[in-house]
Design a protein around this motif. Structure first.
Motif, PDB file in Angstrom:
ATOM      1  N   THR A  62       0.844  -1.196   0.000  1.00  0.00           N
ATOM      2  CA  THR A  62       0.000   0.000   0.000  1.00  0.00           C
ATOM      3  C   THR A  62       0.884   1.253   0.000  1.00  0.00           C
ATOM      4  N   GLY A  63       0.507   2.223  -0.814  1.00  0.00           N
ATOM      5  CA  GLY A  63       1.249   3.476  -0.922  1.00  0.00           C
ATOM      6  C   GLY A  63       2.260   3.501  -2.052  1.00  0.00           C
ATOM      7  N   ILE A  64       2.534   2.349  -2.679  1.00  0.00           N
ATOM      8  CA  ILE A  64       3.466   2.306  -3.811  1.00  0.00           C
ATOM      9  C   ILE A  64       2.711   2.649  -5.086  1.00  0.00           C
ATOM     10  N   ASP A  65       3.385   3.323  -5.992  1.00  0.00           N
ATOM     11  CA  ASP A  65       2.788   3.651  -7.285  1.00  0.00           C
ATOM     12  C   ASP A  65       2.439   2.362  -8.021  1.00  0.00           C
ATOM     13  N   VAL A  66       1.180   2.222  -8.405  1.00  0.00           N
ATOM     14  CA  VAL A  66       0.736   0.996  -9.064  1.00  0.00           C
ATOM     15  C   VAL A  66       1.443   0.783 -10.396  1.00  0.00           C
ATOM     16  N   HIS A  67       1.995   1.847 -10.969  1.00  0.00           N
ATOM     17  CA  HIS A  67       2.696   1.723 -12.246  1.00  0.00           C
ATOM     18  C   HIS A  67       4.132   1.233 -12.080  1.00  0.00           C
ATOM     19  N   ASP A  68       4.589   1.136 -10.854  1.00  0.00           N
ATOM     20  CA  ASP A  68       5.951   0.666 -10.600  1.00  0.00           C
ATOM     21  C   ASP A  68       5.905  -0.826 -10.281  1.00  0.00           C
ATOM     22  N   GLN A  69       5.649  -1.629 -11.324  1.00  0.00           N
ATOM     23  CA  GLN A  69       5.514  -3.075 -11.148  1.00  0.00           C
ATOM     24  C   GLN A  69       6.778  -3.682 -10.537  1.00  0.00           C
ATOM     25  N   GLU A  70       7.936  -3.204 -10.956  1.00  0.00           N
ATOM     26  CA  GLU A  70       9.182  -3.781 -10.446  1.00  0.00           C
ATOM     27  C   GLU A  70       9.322  -3.561  -8.938  1.00  0.00           C
ATOM     28  N   ALA A  71       8.960  -2.380  -8.468  1.00  0.00           N
ATOM     29  CA  ALA A  71       9.070  -2.102  -7.031  1.00  0.00           C
ATOM     30  C   ALA A  71       8.125  -2.991  -6.235  1.00  0.00           C
ATOM     31  N   VAL A  72       6.898  -3.116  -6.708  1.00  0.00           N
ATOM     32  CA  VAL A  72       5.938  -3.970  -6.021  1.00  0.00           C
ATOM     33  C   VAL A  72       6.422  -5.418  -6.030  1.00  0.00           C
ATOM     34  N   ASP A  73       6.872  -5.880  -7.207  1.00  0.00           N
ATOM     35  CA  ASP A  73       7.267  -7.275  -7.325  1.00  0.00           C
ATOM     36  C   ASP A  73       8.524  -7.597  -6.524  1.00  0.00           C
ATOM     37  N   ALA A  74       9.400  -6.621  -6.338  1.00  0.00           N
ATOM     38  CA  ALA A  74      10.582  -6.853  -5.498  1.00  0.00           C
ATOM     39  C   ALA A  74      10.150  -7.163  -4.062  1.00  0.00           C
ATOM     40  N   ILE A  75       9.144  -6.452  -3.583  1.00  0.00           N
ATOM     41  CA  ILE A  75       8.620  -6.712  -2.241  1.00  0.00           C
ATOM     42  C   ILE A  75       7.938  -8.078  -2.197  1.00  0.00           C
ATOM     43  N   LEU A  76       7.133  -8.377  -3.221  1.00  0.00           N
ATOM     44  CA  LEU A  76       6.433  -9.658  -3.263  1.00  0.00           C
ATOM     45  C   LEU A  76       7.422 -10.822  -3.310  1.00  0.00           C
ATOM     46  N   ALA A  77       8.479 -10.671  -4.086  1.00  0.00           N
ATOM     47  CA  ALA A  77       9.466 -11.755  -4.206  1.00  0.00           C
ATOM     48  C   ALA A  77      10.115 -12.049  -2.856  1.00  0.00           C
ATOM     49  N   ARG A  78      10.394 -11.002  -2.099  1.00  0.00           N
ATOM     50  CA  ARG A  78      10.996 -11.220  -0.772  1.00  0.00           C
ATOM     51  C   ARG A  78      10.022 -11.915   0.170  1.00  0.00           C
ATOM     52  N   MET A  79       8.735 -11.661  -0.022  1.00  0.00           N
ATOM     53  CA  MET A  79       7.715 -12.271   0.837  1.00  0.00           C
ATOM     54  C   MET A  79       7.336 -13.677   0.411  1.00  0.00           C
ATOM     55  N   GLY A  80       7.781 -14.111  -0.772  1.00  0.00           N
ATOM     56  CA  GLY A  80       7.337 -15.372  -1.340  1.00  0.00           C
ATOM     57  C   GLY A  80       7.376 -16.557  -0.394  1.00  0.00           C
ATOM     58  N   PRO A  81       8.513 -16.818   0.270  1.00  0.00           N
ATOM     59  CA  PRO A  81       8.553 -17.966   1.171  1.00  0.00           C
ATOM     60  C   PRO A  81       7.579 -17.861   2.340  1.00  0.00           C
ATOM     61  N   GLU A  82       7.230 -16.639   2.706  1.00  0.00           N
ATOM     62  CA  GLU A  82       6.326 -16.434   3.846  1.00  0.00           C
ATOM     63  C   GLU A  82       4.867 -16.589   3.458  1.00  0.00           C
ATOM     64  N   VAL A  83       4.483 -16.034   2.313  1.00  0.00           N
ATOM     65  CA  VAL A  83       3.059 -15.984   1.956  1.00  0.00           C
ATOM     66  C   VAL A  83       2.689 -16.952   0.843  1.00  0.00           C
TER      67      VAL A  83
END
Length: 412
Positions: free
Chosen positions: A80-101
């Motif tokens: 939340t709060g990240i620019d929706v057009h910055d897919q790479e920024a969002v996905d970098a966070i998601l990738a780090r969370m992958g093992p957890e979620v």
């Protein structure tokens, strides 16, 4: 323009095999919305991003209540709060969370962000990736299911066709439909038809691989087409499913790697086979290299379980001459950005790109947008008698019309 992610919600929905999966919805500060649903595979590589399932007795342990909860309580606050057009920024966070979620959770969230970014700009998802595609991907369609898609009635997992002579995707689908109907008619003449496999192909009422190939050739000819000229055959061997430390076991026969690849070479020379996917197991690098050296002049060798949409593995396999094409599945790597990097790695190494759906699918049409926006050579979406498959067929037709009618990608 900046349009930040304002809210993330998630829910349990259902896939084509009657199993639960996760849908994530992203809402932006401008009011735009995007949804993504995670698909699931039956034949999966051990290096794929791991799904998060609940375990226990409910739904055979496959429920996704925990994944839904984590999408809301963990993923939502972090993006939340990240620019929706910055897919790479969002996905970098998601990738780090992958093992957890779980990779299913990150996949659904990443796809939702892509669609929300398009909605924010008033454009479709494919246009977020490429506003002016050069071509439409050539469809690769299952006609007979096998392997893990059909209770292992045949060792080979997918018997598919690849239209060669059509120049527009709508015409390609029409010819595939004619072949599907013709193969069904041949099967009906043999005896009662047994329904369809996971991806909508005919249930494999055949005696083995060659019988299925003969059936495909007969169907192509009955449809008034010339095998190898108008319509080619594609095989997904999914060899990991019957590989062992000693080689490959098919029916009552055992092969070492050299003999197994020689057997596939015999088939490729006897039938109009244009692509052959995972001819060797996911850990059999020598077998994959042998396949390219032996089969590569007659059929394109495709890596799926061997590559798992991993850019580094694709680059290494290209250097080793172990593949000629890369299969791309977002949920194997867990994010759109990760899959885009795999596409870029394939292109940088002169490999063909095949964007693929999974055996457990929904009405989500993301694969049609990804295949178009990434300029894939081939899109692999399953057969014509399942609604989750025809959703992709029909979306590709709509995309082509919106683009004014593009040529199909060159045939392999």
């Amino acid at each position: 323009m900046t349009d930040t992610i304002a809210a993330v919600c998630a829910r349990r929905v259902w896939d084509s095999r009657g199993l639960p999966t996760i849908e994530v919805e992203v809402r932006t500060s401008s009011g735009a919305r995007g949804q993504g649903i995670a698909p699931a595979g039956a034949s999966t590589g051990r290096r794929e991003a791991r799904e998060l399932r609940d375990g226990g007795d409910r739904l055979g342990g496959c429920d996704v209540i925990r994944a839904v909860e984590l999408a809301i309580s963990v993923v939502g606050p972090r993006i939340t709060g990240i620019d929706v057009h910055d897919q790479e920024a969002v996905d970098a966070i998601l990738a780090r969370m992958g093992p957890e979620v779980g990779g299913n959770t990150t996949t659904a969230a990443s796809l939702a962000v892509l669609h929300a970014a398009g909605a924010s700009r008033g454009i479709p998802a494919w246009a977020v990736l490429d506003a002016a595609p050069r071509w439409m991907p050539r469809p690769q369609i299952q006609i007979i299911g096998g392997g893990a898609h059909a209770a292992h009635r045949t060792a080979v997992q997918d018997f598919m066709v690849l239209p060669l002579s059509p120049t527009r995707i709508a015409d390609a689908f029409f010819e595939v439909a004619e072949v599907y109907r013709a193969v069904g008619a041949v099967l009906a003449e043999r005896g009662p038809r047994r329904g369809v496999a996971d991806e909508g192909g005919h249930w494999p009422e055949v005696t083995g691989t060659e019988d299925a190939l003969d059936l495909l050739v007969a169907g192509i000819e009955r449809a008034g087409l010339v095998p190898g000229v108008d319509m080619a055959i594609s095989l997904d061997i999914a060899a990991t499913q019957f590989a062992s430390a000693d080689g490959y076991g098919v029916g009552d026969r055992s092969y070492d790697t050299a003999d197994w690849i020689a057997e596939l070479d015999r088939l490729c020379r006897a039938y109009p086979i244009s692509t052959i996917e995972d001819p060797a197991g996911e850990d059999d690098a020598r077998g994959m290299r042998r396949a390219v050296a032996t089969l590569g002049d007659t059929a394109v060798v495709v890596g799926d379980d061997y590559l798992v949409t991993d850019a580094d593995r694709i680059e290494a396999a290209a250097r080793d001459e172990a593949v000629q094409a890369a299969l791309i599945k977002v949920n194997q790597v867990g994010t759109v950005t990760g899959a885009a990097r795999a596409v870029a790695a394939a292109r940088a190494n002169d490999l063909s790109v095949i964007v693929s759906a999974r055996s457990g699918e929904t009405e989500d049409v993301s694969v049609a947008h990804l295949a178009t926006g990434w300029g894939a050579d081939i899109v692999k979406v399953g057969s014509i008698t399942r609604g989750e498959r025809t959703a992709k067929w029909n979306e590709l037709i709509r995309i082509d019309e919106a683009l004014g009618g593009l040529p199909l990608a060159p045939a392999p």
